[in-house]
Enzyme design. Structure first.
Site, PDB file in Angstrom:
ATOM      1  N   ASN A   8       4.041  11.977  -7.737  1.00 51.34           N
ATOM      2  CA  ASN A   8       3.398  10.816  -6.948  1.00 51.34           C
ATOM      3  C   ASN A   8       1.912  10.789  -6.971  1.00 51.34           C
ATOM      4  OD1 ASN A   8       3.365   8.874  -5.057  1.00 51.34           O
ATOM      5  ND2 ASN A   8       3.920  10.181  -3.168  1.00 51.34           N
ATOM      6  N   ARG A  91       7.539   8.697  -8.757  1.00 47.02           N
ATOM      7  CA  ARG A  91       7.592   7.652  -7.805  1.00 47.02           C
ATOM      8  C   ARG A  91       6.789   6.409  -8.278  1.00 47.02           C
ATOM      9  NH1 ARG A  91       5.728   8.137  -1.632  1.00 47.02           N
ATOM     10  NH2 ARG A  91       6.687   6.430  -0.847  1.00 47.02           N
ATOM     11  N   HIS A 179       8.745   1.576   0.881  1.00 47.62           N
ATOM     12  CA  HIS A 179       9.271   2.739   1.382  1.00 47.62           C
ATOM     13  C   HIS A 179      10.804   2.969   0.856  1.00 47.62           C
ATOM     14  CE1 HIS A 179       5.700   2.499   4.514  1.00 47.62           C
ATOM     15  NE2 HIS A 179       5.645   3.321   3.615  1.00 47.62           N
ATOM     16  N   HIS A 206      10.273   3.848   9.490  1.00 48.35           N
ATOM     17  CA  HIS A 206       9.564   4.840   8.740  1.00 48.35           C
ATOM     18  C   HIS A 206       7.831   4.877   9.232  1.00 48.35           C
ATOM     19  CE1 HIS A 206       8.147   7.141   4.888  1.00 48.35           C
ATOM     20  NE2 HIS A 206       6.986   6.346   5.311  1.00 48.35           N
ATOM     21  N   GLY A 210       1.382   4.857   6.116  1.00 45.95           N
ATOM     22  CA  GLY A 210       1.746   3.672   5.863  1.00 45.95           C
ATOM     23  C   GLY A 210       3.149   3.576   6.784  1.00 45.95           C
ATOM     24  N   ARG A 239      -4.148  -0.417   7.354  1.00 44.70           N
ATOM     25  CA  ARG A 239      -3.717  -1.670   7.072  1.00 44.70           C
ATOM     26  C   ARG A 239      -3.303  -2.311   8.297  1.00 44.70           C
ATOM     27  NH1 ARG A 239       0.561   0.439   2.786  1.00 44.70           N
ATOM     28  NH2 ARG A 239      -0.195   2.462   3.360  1.00 44.70           N
ATOM     29  N   ASP A 281      -6.019   8.460  11.911  1.00 44.80           N
ATOM     30  CA  ASP A 281      -4.992   9.478  11.964  1.00 44.80           C
ATOM     31  C   ASP A 281      -4.290   9.348  13.484  1.00 44.80           C
ATOM     32  OD1 ASP A 281      -3.890  12.173  12.573  1.00 44.80           O
ATOM     33  OD2 ASP A 281      -4.628  12.486  10.705  1.00 44.80           O
ATOM     34  N   MET A 282      -3.211   9.037  13.695  1.00 41.78           N
ATOM     35  CA  MET A 282      -2.466   9.224  15.053  1.00 41.78           C
ATOM     36  C   MET A 282      -3.009  10.424  15.752  1.00 41.78           C
ATOM     37  SD  MET A 282      -0.941   7.150  16.907  1.00 41.78           S
ATOM     38  CE  MET A 282       0.183   5.796  16.322  1.00 41.78           C
ATOM     39  N   ARG A 283      -2.911  11.379  15.141  1.00 43.55           N
ATOM     40  CA  ARG A 283      -3.252  12.705  16.062  1.00 43.55           C
ATOM     41  C   ARG A 283      -4.620  12.806  16.894  1.00 43.55           C
ATOM     42  NH1 ARG A 283      -1.225  16.423  11.175  1.00 43.55           N
ATOM     43  NH2 ARG A 283      -2.245  14.638  10.110  1.00 43.55           N
ATOM     44  N   ASN A 330       7.065  13.482  14.243  1.00 44.54           N
ATOM     45  CA  ASN A 330       6.236  14.367  15.232  1.00 44.54           C
ATOM     46  C   ASN A 330       5.545  14.092  16.409  1.00 44.54           C
ATOM     47  OD1 ASN A 330       6.297  16.527  13.205  1.00 44.54           O
ATOM     48  ND2 ASN A 330       4.995  15.165  11.872  1.00 44.54           N
TER      49      ASN A 330
HETATM   50  P1  ADP Z   1       2.004   9.393   4.404  1.00 44.80           P
HETATM   51  O1  ADP Z   1       2.889  10.320   3.560  1.00 44.80           O
HETATM   52  O2  ADP Z   1       2.016   7.941   4.389  1.00 44.80           O
HETATM   53  O3  ADP Z   1       0.527  10.067   4.099  1.00 44.80           O
HETATM   54  P2  ADP Z   1       2.907  10.734   6.733  1.00 44.80           P
HETATM   55  O4  ADP Z   1       4.352  10.349   6.713  1.00 44.80           O
HETATM   56  O5  ADP Z   1       2.629  12.331   6.334  1.00 44.80           O
HETATM   57  O6  ADP Z   1       2.080   9.831   5.970  1.00 44.80           O
HETATM   58  O7  ADP Z   1       2.354  10.344   8.174  1.00 44.80           O
HETATM   59  C1  ADP Z   1       0.951  10.598   8.427  1.00 44.80           C
HETATM   60  C2  ADP Z   1       0.711  10.054  10.012  1.00 44.80           C
HETATM   61  O8  ADP Z   1       1.457  10.906  10.722  1.00 44.80           O
HETATM   62  C3  ADP Z   1      -0.650  10.358  10.460  1.00 44.80           C
HETATM   63  O9  ADP Z   1      -1.237   9.067  11.254  1.00 44.80           O
HETATM   64  C4  ADP Z   1      -0.540  11.458  11.372  1.00 44.80           C
HETATM   65  O10 ADP Z   1      -1.603  11.513  12.313  1.00 44.80           O
HETATM   66  C5  ADP Z   1       0.997  11.374  11.998  1.00 44.80           C
HETATM   67  N1  ADP Z   1       1.131  12.725  12.452  1.00 44.80           N
HETATM   68  C6  ADP Z   1       1.555  13.768  11.639  1.00 44.80           C
HETATM   69  N2  ADP Z   1       1.912  14.639  12.806  1.00 44.80           N
HETATM   70  C7  ADP Z   1       1.832  14.168  13.874  1.00 44.80           C
HETATM   71  C8  ADP Z   1       1.872  14.790  15.227  1.00 44.80           C
HETATM   72  N3  ADP Z   1       2.344  15.908  15.430  1.00 44.80           N
HETATM   73  N4  ADP Z   1       1.646  13.713  16.187  1.00 44.80           N
HETATM   74  C9  ADP Z   1       1.371  12.600  16.130  1.00 44.80           C
HETATM   75  N5  ADP Z   1       1.200  12.317  14.705  1.00 44.80           N
HETATM   76  C10 ADP Z   1       1.388  12.890  13.836  1.00 44.80           C
END
Ligand code: ADP
Length: 393
Positions: A8, A91, A179, A206, A210, A239, A281-283, A330
């Site tokens: 990928n 991919r 996706h 999803h 993204g 985005r 980053d959502m975390r 997650n």
């Molecule tokens: P990609 O494959 O498009 O890079 P992912 O499917 O890995 O993306 O998702 C990444 C996103 O998921 C990020 O915003 C990350 O912060 C969020 N994420 C991963 N683990 C957690 C968690 N435990 N709590 C909240 N958000 C999470």
């Protein structure tokens, strides 16, 4: 052991996995990536148990671009012993209007896919580069293209076009949706785990860096929040998601921004990152006490709920909603907040099951089945690759 390599390739990272093939069964053996290309290049890989196999950083000028990343990765892969490469599955973001299924790659297909670079300029050339290189170096190893658009190609005509003069549709300006490999995998799992639900009206969310949603009827894509490009629909890490095209005109015509500057804004500086001014980053946003982080999360939740309404309308109601990808799998807090906005659909969350990330997270009384199904796009690609090389004489 016989093996399939899954690749990928993006602009800033090259991800790869190796699956062994034994009696038709695929088992993941290696998972890795070279990321930070041209910035802070780092090659990491781990084995089937998650134990590190390599962790290596490079100077920026040692891996300035994707060709260099491919070269470094290839050298490392070649140092692995015990694998006999059967095929490479790639991919490829865009299969254009013509490809609705994974396809064995030859020179003619590669040339055709290169013409879709105009439709996905940030992704397609990067996706095709390792294919071209592998063709030159290992012409005898079959390569398979697995398209992100393919799963949506048979969606209804109504869902396929914009209200533009039809000549634009003919030249490829359509609502493709992306996706698709993730949706295909999750739809397959759903069919295995709960065939009755899978036969109904389903939305798969999803939610990763993204993010998009897909509405399915009887396992087939009917509508998607993404369209011509992977910019539309939900707000994402960087985005914006749905945006009045008039904003783009304004930025160019009134503010004098170049097309390149607008593209950078829309692909890299908008979404959660732009809105919060803190992180994509959502975390990070969940951990932050800054009100801008809270607002960005509120906005994400709101737009997710709005789009669930939109997609439910496309399939005439909702039997099941499935969360997948990084956030969907997650972040129980996000799932909870999205479902709270679905009360009008009769959706009811089981808080404990949600906290535990169980497969089923709705109560027995809920009118919508709520699920968490981890996605696995790489396994999907490996599966397609194995199927096609086995079918090829
Ligand atoms: P990609 O494959 O498009 O890079 P992912 O499917 O890995 O993306 O998702 C990444 C996103 O998921 C990020 O915003 C990350 O912060 C969020 N994420 C991963 N683990 C957690 C968690 N435990 N709590 C909240 N958000 C999470």
């Amino acid at each position: 052991m016989d093996a399939i390599l899954v690749v990928n390739a993006g602009s800033s990272s090259l991800k790869f996995q190796i699956f062994s093939v034994f009696q038709g069964t695929l088992t993941r053996q290696v998972r890795g990536q070279l990321d930070g290309i041209g910035q802070r290049p780092r090659l990491r890989a781990s084995d089937a148990k998650g134990s590190p196999l390599i962790e290596m950083t490079f100077q920026r000028e040692e891996v300035p671009d994707l060709p260099a990343a491919i070269d470094r990765t290839r050298n490392w892969l070649r140092s692995l012993e015990g694998f006999s490469l059967l095929a490479i599955g790639h991919r490829v973001v865009h299969g254009g209007p013509d490809y609705a299924a994974p396809t064995v790659i030859d020179h003619a297909l590669l040339d055709k896919l290169a013409t879709y670079a105009e439709l996905a300029p940030l992704h397609q050339p990067n996706n095709l580069l390792p294919i071209r290189l592998a063709m030159d170096i290992n012409p005898d190893v079959p390569q398979i293209a697995c398209f992100d658009t393919a799963f949506h190609r048979n969606h209804p005509q109504l869902a396929d076009c914009y209200a533009l003069p039809l000549a634009f549709h003919a030249e490829g300006i359509r609502r493709y949706g992306f996706h698709g490999l993730s949706y295909e995998f999750v739809a397959g799992r759903l069919r295995e785990l709960m065939p009755e639900r899978a036969a109904g009206r389903v939305i798969i969310a999803h939610l990763g860096s993204g993010a998009s949603m897909c509405a399915l009827l009887n396992g087939r894509s009917m509508e998607s929040t993404m369209g011509f490009t992977a910019l539309d629909g939900l707000p994402m890490g960087t985005r914006p998601g749905q945006l009045d095209p008039g904003v783009v005109l304004h930025l160019i015509m009134q503010k004098g921004m170049s097309a390149e500057a607008v593209s950078k804004l829309l692909y890299h500086e908008a979404g959660l990152k732009g809105l919060s001014g803190i992180s994509n980053d959502m975390r990070d946003l969940l951990a932050s006490k800054d009100p801008r982080a809270a607002f960005a999360i509120d906005h994400f939740v709101y737009r997710c709920a709005l789009n669930i309404g939109l997609l439910a309308a496309a399939v005439g109601g909702l039997d099941a909603l499935v969360f997948t990808a990084g956030i969907g799998e997650n972040a129980p807090e996000l799932r909870e907040r999205i479902v709270r906005r679905m009360a009008w659909l009769g959706a009811e969350l089981d808080p404990e099951a949600n906290q535990a990330g169980s497969l089923l997270i709705s109560t027995p009384a809920s009118q919508v089945g709520l699920y968490v199904v981890p996605t696995d796009e790489e396994l999907m690609i490996a599966g397609h690759t194995l199927r096609l090389i086995t079918a090829t004489p």
